[in-house]
Every structure is written in structure tokens, then in C-alpha cells.
Design a protein around this motif. Structure first.
Motif, PDB file in Angstrom:
ATOM      1  N   GLN A 184      -2.827  55.342  15.579  1.00 13.95           N
ATOM      2  CA  GLN A 184      -2.657  53.975  16.080  1.00 13.95           C
ATOM      3  C   GLN A 184      -1.837  53.159  15.103  1.00 13.95           C
ATOM      4  OE1 GLN A 184      -6.716  52.561  16.817  1.00 13.95           O
ATOM      5  NE2 GLN A 184      -6.336  52.770  19.006  1.00 13.95           N
ATOM      6  N   LEU A 185      -0.934  52.370  15.641  1.00 16.83           N
ATOM      7  CA  LEU A 185      -0.142  51.441  14.840  1.00 16.83           C
ATOM      8  C   LEU A 185      -0.451  50.038  15.340  1.00 16.83           C
ATOM      9  CD1 LEU A 185       3.337  53.237  14.810  1.00 16.83           C
ATOM     10  CD2 LEU A 185       1.445  53.475  13.202  1.00 16.83           C
ATOM     11  N   VAL A 186      -0.909  49.198  14.447  1.00 18.33           N
ATOM     12  CA  VAL A 186      -1.269  47.832  14.806  1.00 18.33           C
ATOM     13  C   VAL A 186      -0.332  46.878  14.078  1.00 18.33           C
ATOM     14  CG1 VAL A 186      -3.069  46.087  14.800  1.00 18.33           C
ATOM     15  CG2 VAL A 186      -3.659  48.493  15.177  1.00 18.33           C
ATOM     16  N   GLU A 187       0.436  46.143  14.864  1.00 11.43           N
ATOM     17  CA  GLU A 187       1.418  45.208  14.317  1.00 11.43           C
ATOM     18  C   GLU A 187       0.861  43.801  14.308  1.00 11.43           C
ATOM     19  OE1 GLU A 187       4.935  47.729  16.535  1.00 11.43           O
ATOM     20  OE2 GLU A 187       3.732  46.179  17.490  1.00 11.43           O
ATOM     21  N   SER A 188       1.348  43.007  13.381  1.00 10.25           N
ATOM     22  CA  SER A 188       0.981  41.597  13.329  1.00 10.25           C
ATOM     23  C   SER A 188       2.100  40.817  12.657  1.00 10.25           C
ATOM     24  CB  SER A 188      -0.334  41.396  12.570  1.00 10.25           C
ATOM     25  OG  SER A 188      -0.205  41.861  11.237  1.00 10.25           O
ATOM     26  N   GLY A 189       2.064  39.500  12.847  1.00 10.60           N
ATOM     27  CA  GLY A 189       3.001  38.635  12.138  1.00 10.60           C
ATOM     28  C   GLY A 189       4.107  38.045  12.974  1.00 10.60           C
ATOM     29  N   LEU A 236       9.626  35.015   8.672  1.00 10.85           N
ATOM     30  CA  LEU A 236       8.422  35.655   9.185  1.00 10.85           C
ATOM     31  C   LEU A 236       8.229  36.967   8.446  1.00 10.85           C
ATOM     32  CD1 LEU A 236       8.662  35.274  13.085  1.00 10.85           C
ATOM     33  CD2 LEU A 236       6.981  34.174  11.588  1.00 10.85           C
ATOM     34  N   ARG A 237       6.975  37.399   8.368  1.00 11.74           N
ATOM     35  CA  ARG A 237       6.674  38.701   7.781  1.00 11.74           C
ATOM     36  C   ARG A 237       5.867  39.511   8.769  1.00 11.74           C
ATOM     37  NH1 ARG A 237       2.556  40.597   3.090  1.00 11.74           N
ATOM     38  NH2 ARG A 237       3.824  42.229   2.115  1.00 11.74           N
ATOM     39  N   LEU A 238       6.414  40.634   9.179  1.00 11.05           N
ATOM     40  CA  LEU A 238       5.710  41.540  10.088  1.00 11.05           C
ATOM     41  C   LEU A 238       4.982  42.602   9.267  1.00 11.05           C
ATOM     42  CD1 LEU A 238       8.449  42.170  12.811  1.00 11.05           C
ATOM     43  CD2 LEU A 238       6.775  40.312  12.659  1.00 11.05           C
ATOM     44  N   SER A 239       3.818  42.977   9.774  1.00 12.02           N
ATOM     45  CA  SER A 239       3.035  44.050   9.161  1.00 12.02           C
ATOM     46  C   SER A 239       2.679  45.075  10.219  1.00 12.02           C
ATOM     47  CB  SER A 239       1.742  43.493   8.542  1.00 12.02           C
ATOM     48  OG  SER A 239       2.007  42.551   7.543  1.00 12.02           O
ATOM     49  N   CYS A 240       2.540  46.313   9.802  1.00 12.56           N
ATOM     50  CA  CYS A 240       2.146  47.382  10.714  1.00 12.56           C
ATOM     51  C   CYS A 240       1.279  48.356   9.943  1.00 12.56           C
ATOM     52  CB  CYS A 240       3.371  48.083  11.271  1.00 12.56           C
ATOM     53  SG  CYS A 240       2.990  49.548  12.252  1.00 12.56           S
ATOM     54  N   ALA A 241       0.027  48.467  10.381  1.00 15.66           N
ATOM     55  CA  ALA A 241      -0.917  49.363   9.735  1.00 15.66           C
ATOM     56  C   ALA A 241      -1.146  50.585  10.609  1.00 15.66           C
ATOM     57  CB  ALA A 241      -2.235  48.637   9.483  1.00 15.66           C
ATOM     58  N   THR A 291       0.803  51.235   5.452  1.00 12.74           N
ATOM     59  CA  THR A 291       1.278  49.988   6.047  1.00 12.74           C
ATOM     60  C   THR A 291       2.743  49.767   5.693  1.00 12.74           C
ATOM     61  OG1 THR A 291      -0.931  49.007   5.950  1.00 12.74           O
ATOM     62  CG2 THR A 291       0.927  47.495   6.151  1.00 12.74           C
ATOM     63  N   VAL A 292       3.483  49.289   6.671  1.00 14.72           N
ATOM     64  CA  VAL A 292       4.883  48.944   6.463  1.00 14.72           C
ATOM     65  C   VAL A 292       5.070  47.468   6.787  1.00 14.72           C
ATOM     66  CG1 VAL A 292       5.570  49.671   8.792  1.00 14.72           C
ATOM     67  CG2 VAL A 292       7.276  49.593   6.957  1.00 14.72           C
ATOM     68  N   TYR A 293       5.936  46.829   6.028  1.00 13.31           N
ATOM     69  CA  TYR A 293       6.182  45.399   6.183  1.00 13.31           C
ATOM     70  C   TYR A 293       7.660  45.158   6.462  1.00 13.31           C
ATOM     71  CZ  TYR A 293       1.772  45.376   3.585  1.00 13.31           C
ATOM     72  OH  TYR A 293       0.483  45.607   3.165  1.00 13.31           O
ATOM     73  N   LEU A 294       7.933  44.049   7.123  1.00 14.60           N
ATOM     74  CA  LEU A 294       9.311  43.603   7.312  1.00 14.60           C
ATOM     75  C   LEU A 294       9.355  42.115   7.010  1.00 14.60           C
ATOM     76  CD1 LEU A 294      12.163  44.544   8.183  1.00 14.60           C
ATOM     77  CD2 LEU A 294      11.613  43.648  10.462  1.00 14.60           C
ATOM     78  N   GLN A 295       9.942  41.771   5.882  1.00 12.97           N
ATOM     79  CA  GLN A 295      10.141  40.380   5.524  1.00 12.97           C
ATOM     80  C   GLN A 295      11.460  39.927   6.119  1.00 12.97           C
ATOM     81  OE1 GLN A 295       8.116  38.180   3.778  1.00 12.97           O
ATOM     82  NE2 GLN A 295       9.643  36.659   4.395  1.00 12.97           N
ATOM     83  N   MET A 296      11.393  38.919   6.969  1.00 14.39           N
ATOM     84  CA  MET A 296      12.581  38.438   7.676  1.00 14.39           C
ATOM     85  C   MET A 296      12.866  37.005   7.233  1.00 14.39           C
ATOM     86  SD  MET A 296      11.852  40.000  11.484  1.00 14.39           S
ATOM     87  CE  MET A 296      10.455  38.927  11.787  1.00 14.39           C
TER      88      MET A 296
END
Length: 113
Positions: free
Chosen positions: A3-8, A18-23, A76-81
Motif C-alpha cells: 500500500q502507498l499512502v500519499e498526503s500533502g 507544498l510537500r508531498l509524502s508517500c509512505a 517514505t518518499v517526499y516531493l518538496q515543491m
């Protein structure tokens, strides 16, 4: 099951951040790469950024504005935008690749002008 759960995701004005996270959780063995794609209506899903042992890759349109990072201990992977533009508006999908590729459910990012 993986399972991949995204947020942000959310609504932000042009120039904002914005900062996206995915666990990732579940039966994960050996993540080779983690990344983010985005999609707008009527268009194909496109790579935004990817991170693997060999380094990082970015779409030309986001270079210098977006930064991808990962926490291996948390899967977890992040995307700082930063410096977001209206053309960054899309549904952003997290993906990981082990022996198979897995996708998150997507998170909406809307940038208003």
C-alpha cells in the motif's frame, strides 16, 4: 499486499510551496526506486521525479523547483515543491518499484494564479 499512502496535496497560490509524502507499507522487499508522476485530464501520466541508488531524475519542467528525497527506514518518499506554477496543477501519484511497480491513489495539487 503493498500500500502507498500519499498526503500533502491541496490548493496553493502561484509561487507557493507544498510537500508531498508517500509512505509504503506491506510486503515490501527491496525497493529499487521511488518516484512521483502527475496527470491532468486528457493527458498521459508523466514523470515528475525519481530517486534510486544511482541518483535522482527530474522532468525539465520542475528542475530547480522540486526536490525528491526518501527515508529508507520509513519506506517514505517526499516531493518538496517550491515556486509552484498553475501548470503544475495535476493529480500527483507516488510509485515504487521492486520486482513490480506499485502506485498510490493520487493526491490533487491545485495552483491558482
Amino acid at each position: 499486499q503493498v500500500q502507498l499512502v500519499e498526503s500533502g496535496g491541496g490548493l496553493v497560490q502561484a509561487g507557493g510551496s507544498l510537500r508531498l509524502s508517500c509512505a509504503a507499507s506491506g510486503s515490501i522487499a527491496g525497493i529499487n526506486s521511488m518516484g512521483w508522476y502527475r496527470q491532468t485530464p486528457g493527458k498521459q501520466r508523466e514523470l515528475v521525479a525519481n530517486i534510486a541508488s544511482g541518483g535522482t531524475t527530474y522532468a525539465d519542467s520542475v528542475k530547480g523547483r522540486f526536490t525528491i528525497s526518501r527515508d529508507n527506514g520509513k519506506n517514505t518518499v517526499y516531493l518538496q515543491m517550491n515556486s509552484l506554477k498553475p501548470e503544475d496543477t495535476a493529480v500527483y501519484y507516488c510509485t515504487i518499484r521492486t520486482a513490480l511497480r506499485y502506485w498510490g491513489q493520487g493526491t490533487q495539487v491545485t495552483v491558482s494564479s
